[in-house]
Design a protein around this motif. Structure first.
Motif, PDB file in Angstrom:
ATOM      1  N   GLU A   1      11.898   4.830  34.818  1.00  0.00           N
ATOM      2  CA  GLU A   1      10.446   4.945  34.903  1.00  0.00           C
ATOM      3  C   GLU A   1       9.973   5.456  36.266  1.00  0.00           C
ATOM      4  OE1 GLU A   1       6.405   2.233  34.722  1.00  0.00           O
ATOM      5  OE2 GLU A   1       8.352   1.278  34.511  1.00  0.00           O
ATOM      6  N   GLY A   2      10.555   4.976  37.335  1.00  0.00           N
ATOM      7  CA  GLY A   2      10.149   5.395  38.679  1.00  0.00           C
ATOM      8  C   GLY A   2      10.349   6.874  38.910  1.00  0.00           C
ATOM      9  N   LYS A   3      11.514   7.379  38.535  1.00  0.00           N
ATOM     10  CA  LYS A   3      11.798   8.812  38.708  1.00  0.00           C
ATOM     11  C   LYS A   3      10.902   9.662  37.816  1.00  0.00           C
ATOM     12  CE  LYS A   3      16.570   8.568  40.189  1.00  0.00           C
ATOM     13  NZ  LYS A   3      17.947   8.979  39.929  1.00  0.00           N
ATOM     14  N   ILE A   4      10.686   9.216  36.594  1.00  0.00           N
ATOM     15  CA  ILE A   4       9.852   9.973  35.659  1.00  0.00           C
ATOM     16  C   ILE A   4       8.418  10.016  36.162  1.00  0.00           C
ATOM     17  CG2 ILE A   4       8.884   9.968  33.332  1.00  0.00           C
ATOM     18  CD1 ILE A   4      11.597   8.735  32.425  1.00  0.00           C
ATOM     19  N   ARG A   5       7.909   8.875  36.639  1.00  0.00           N
ATOM     20  CA  ARG A   5       6.538   8.828  37.139  1.00  0.00           C
ATOM     21  C   ARG A   5       6.370   9.737  38.358  1.00  0.00           C
ATOM     22  NH1 ARG A   5       5.393   3.889  39.761  1.00  0.00           N
ATOM     23  NH2 ARG A   5       6.261   2.935  37.901  1.00  0.00           N
ATOM     24  N   THR A   6       7.355   9.710  39.260  1.00  0.00           N
ATOM     25  CA  THR A   6       7.288  10.551  40.447  1.00  0.00           C
ATOM     26  C   THR A   6       7.256  12.028  40.079  1.00  0.00           C
ATOM     27  OG1 THR A   6       8.496   8.895  41.707  1.00  0.00           O
ATOM     28  CG2 THR A   6       8.438  11.115  42.608  1.00  0.00           C
ATOM     29  N   MET A   7       8.120  12.434  39.170  1.00  0.00           N
ATOM     30  CA  MET A   7       8.148  13.836  38.755  1.00  0.00           C
ATOM     31  C   MET A   7       6.868  14.235  38.017  1.00  0.00           C
ATOM     32  SD  MET A   7      10.790  15.111  40.007  1.00  0.00           S
ATOM     33  CE  MET A   7      10.913  16.652  39.170  1.00  0.00           C
ATOM     34  N   MET A   8       6.321  13.306  37.221  1.00  0.00           N
ATOM     35  CA  MET A   8       5.087  13.604  36.499  1.00  0.00           C
ATOM     36  C   MET A   8       3.937  13.798  37.487  1.00  0.00           C
ATOM     37  SD  MET A   8       2.788  11.317  33.916  1.00  0.00           S
ATOM     38  CE  MET A   8       2.224  10.331  35.280  1.00  0.00           C
ATOM     39  N   ILE A   9       3.817  12.916  38.459  1.00  0.00           N
ATOM     40  CA  ILE A   9       2.734  13.033  39.431  1.00  0.00           C
ATOM     41  C   ILE A   9       2.872  14.315  40.236  1.00  0.00           C
ATOM     42  CG2 ILE A   9       1.781  12.003  41.539  1.00  0.00           C
ATOM     43  CD1 ILE A   9       2.301   9.273  40.232  1.00  0.00           C
ATOM     44  N   LEU A  10       4.083  14.670  40.611  1.00  0.00           N
ATOM     45  CA  LEU A  10       4.310  15.914  41.346  1.00  0.00           C
ATOM     46  C   LEU A  10       3.916  17.129  40.502  1.00  0.00           C
ATOM     47  CD1 LEU A  10       5.444  17.308  43.867  1.00  0.00           C
ATOM     48  CD2 LEU A  10       7.669  17.281  42.760  1.00  0.00           C
ATOM     49  N   GLY A  11       4.316  17.148  39.259  1.00  0.00           N
ATOM     50  CA  GLY A  11       3.977  18.256  38.370  1.00  0.00           C
ATOM     51  C   GLY A  11       2.482  18.362  38.117  1.00  0.00           C
ATOM     52  N   ILE A  12       1.824  17.231  37.924  1.00  0.00           N
ATOM     53  CA  ILE A  12       0.375  17.239  37.699  1.00  0.00           C
ATOM     54  C   ILE A  12      -0.351  17.708  38.954  1.00  0.00           C
ATOM     55  CG2 ILE A  12      -1.605  15.708  37.360  1.00  0.00           C
ATOM     56  CD1 ILE A  12       0.010  14.258  35.241  1.00  0.00           C
ATOM     57  N   ALA A  13       0.115  17.269  40.112  1.00  0.00           N
ATOM     58  CA  ALA A  13      -0.527  17.702  41.362  1.00  0.00           C
ATOM     59  C   ALA A  13      -0.378  19.204  41.570  1.00  0.00           C
ATOM     60  CB  ALA A  13       0.076  16.942  42.539  1.00  0.00           C
ATOM     61  N   LEU A  14       0.783  19.750  41.231  1.00  0.00           N
ATOM     62  CA  LEU A  14       0.980  21.194  41.377  1.00  0.00           C
ATOM     63  C   LEU A  14       0.128  21.985  40.389  1.00  0.00           C
ATOM     64  CD1 LEU A  14       4.818  21.370  42.007  1.00  0.00           C
ATOM     65  CD2 LEU A  14       2.991  21.784  43.639  1.00  0.00           C
ATOM     66  N   SER A  15      -0.014  21.475  39.182  1.00  0.00           N
ATOM     67  CA  SER A  15      -0.833  22.197  38.213  1.00  0.00           C
ATOM     68  C   SER A  15      -2.322  22.054  38.525  1.00  0.00           C
ATOM     69  CB  SER A  15      -0.539  21.722  36.793  1.00  0.00           C
ATOM     70  OG  SER A  15      -1.013  20.409  36.603  1.00  0.00           O
ATOM     71  N   GLU A  16      -2.700  20.994  39.213  1.00  0.00           N
ATOM     72  CA  GLU A  16      -4.103  20.810  39.573  1.00  0.00           C
ATOM     73  C   GLU A  16      -4.570  21.872  40.571  1.00  0.00           C
ATOM     74  OE1 GLU A  16      -7.748  19.075  39.260  1.00  0.00           O
ATOM     75  OE2 GLU A  16      -5.968  18.488  38.130  1.00  0.00           O
ATOM     76  N   THR A  17      -3.635  22.445  41.318  1.00  0.00           N
ATOM     77  CA  THR A  17      -4.023  23.476  42.275  1.00  0.00           C
ATOM     78  C   THR A  17      -4.615  24.697  41.574  1.00  0.00           C
ATOM     79  OG1 THR A  17      -1.799  24.428  42.294  1.00  0.00           O
ATOM     80  CG2 THR A  17      -2.307  22.781  43.975  1.00  0.00           C
ATOM     81  N   VAL A  18      -4.211  24.952  40.348  1.00  0.00           N
ATOM     82  CA  VAL A  18      -4.773  26.085  39.598  1.00  0.00           C
ATOM     83  C   VAL A  18      -6.261  25.860  39.360  1.00  0.00           C
ATOM     84  CG1 VAL A  18      -4.691  27.352  37.417  1.00  0.00           C
ATOM     85  CG2 VAL A  18      -2.580  26.623  38.519  1.00  0.00           C
ATOM     86  N   ALA A  19      -6.638  24.641  39.005  1.00  0.00           N
ATOM     87  CA  ALA A  19      -8.050  24.337  38.781  1.00  0.00           C
ATOM     88  C   ALA A  19      -8.839  24.432  40.084  1.00  0.00           C
ATOM     89  CB  ALA A  19      -8.192  22.949  38.176  1.00  0.00           C
ATOM     90  N   ILE A  20      -8.233  23.987  41.173  1.00  0.00           N
ATOM     91  CA  ILE A  20      -8.918  24.067  42.466  1.00  0.00           C
ATOM     92  C   ILE A  20      -9.119  25.525  42.869  1.00  0.00           C
ATOM     93  CG2 ILE A  20      -8.692  23.519  44.921  1.00  0.00           C
ATOM     94  CD1 ILE A  20      -7.287  20.919  44.006  1.00  0.00           C
ATOM     95  N   TYR A  21      -8.112  26.376  42.633  1.00  0.00           N
ATOM     96  CA  TYR A  21      -8.258  27.798  42.935  1.00  0.00           C
ATOM     97  C   TYR A  21      -9.347  28.431  42.075  1.00  0.00           C
ATOM     98  CZ  TYR A  21      -3.999  27.755  45.736  1.00  0.00           C
ATOM     99  OH  TYR A  21      -3.064  27.502  46.690  1.00  0.00           O
TER     100      TYR A  21
END
Length: 75
Positions: A43-63
């Protein structure tokens, strides 16, 4: 003189980048929940990777927001 209506339409299209971002984040979260259901020990590794992926995809909305604000207030 620039056409204000066309600039407003372009800004609206730029904001549509948030739609793809929202869909991608929803898919990422659902797949993470699925993965935790299959392997609760990771769970810890999955949550970390999910948060990282969501944060990277959020940059598209910010742009997209940044482009729309530039279109509205600079031109």
């Amino acid at each position: 003189m620039t056409d204000v209506g066309l600039i407003a339409i372009a800004a609206g299209i730029a904001i549509c980048a948030g739609l793809g971002t929202a869909i991608g984040e929803g898919i990422a979260a659902s797949k993470a929940v699925e993965a935790v259901g299959r392997n609760p020990e990771a769970e810890g590794k999955i949550r970390t990777m999910m948060i990282l992926g969501i944060a990277l995809s959020e940059t598209v909305a910010i742009y997209g927001l940044l482009v729309s604000l530039i279109l509205l207030f600079v031109y």
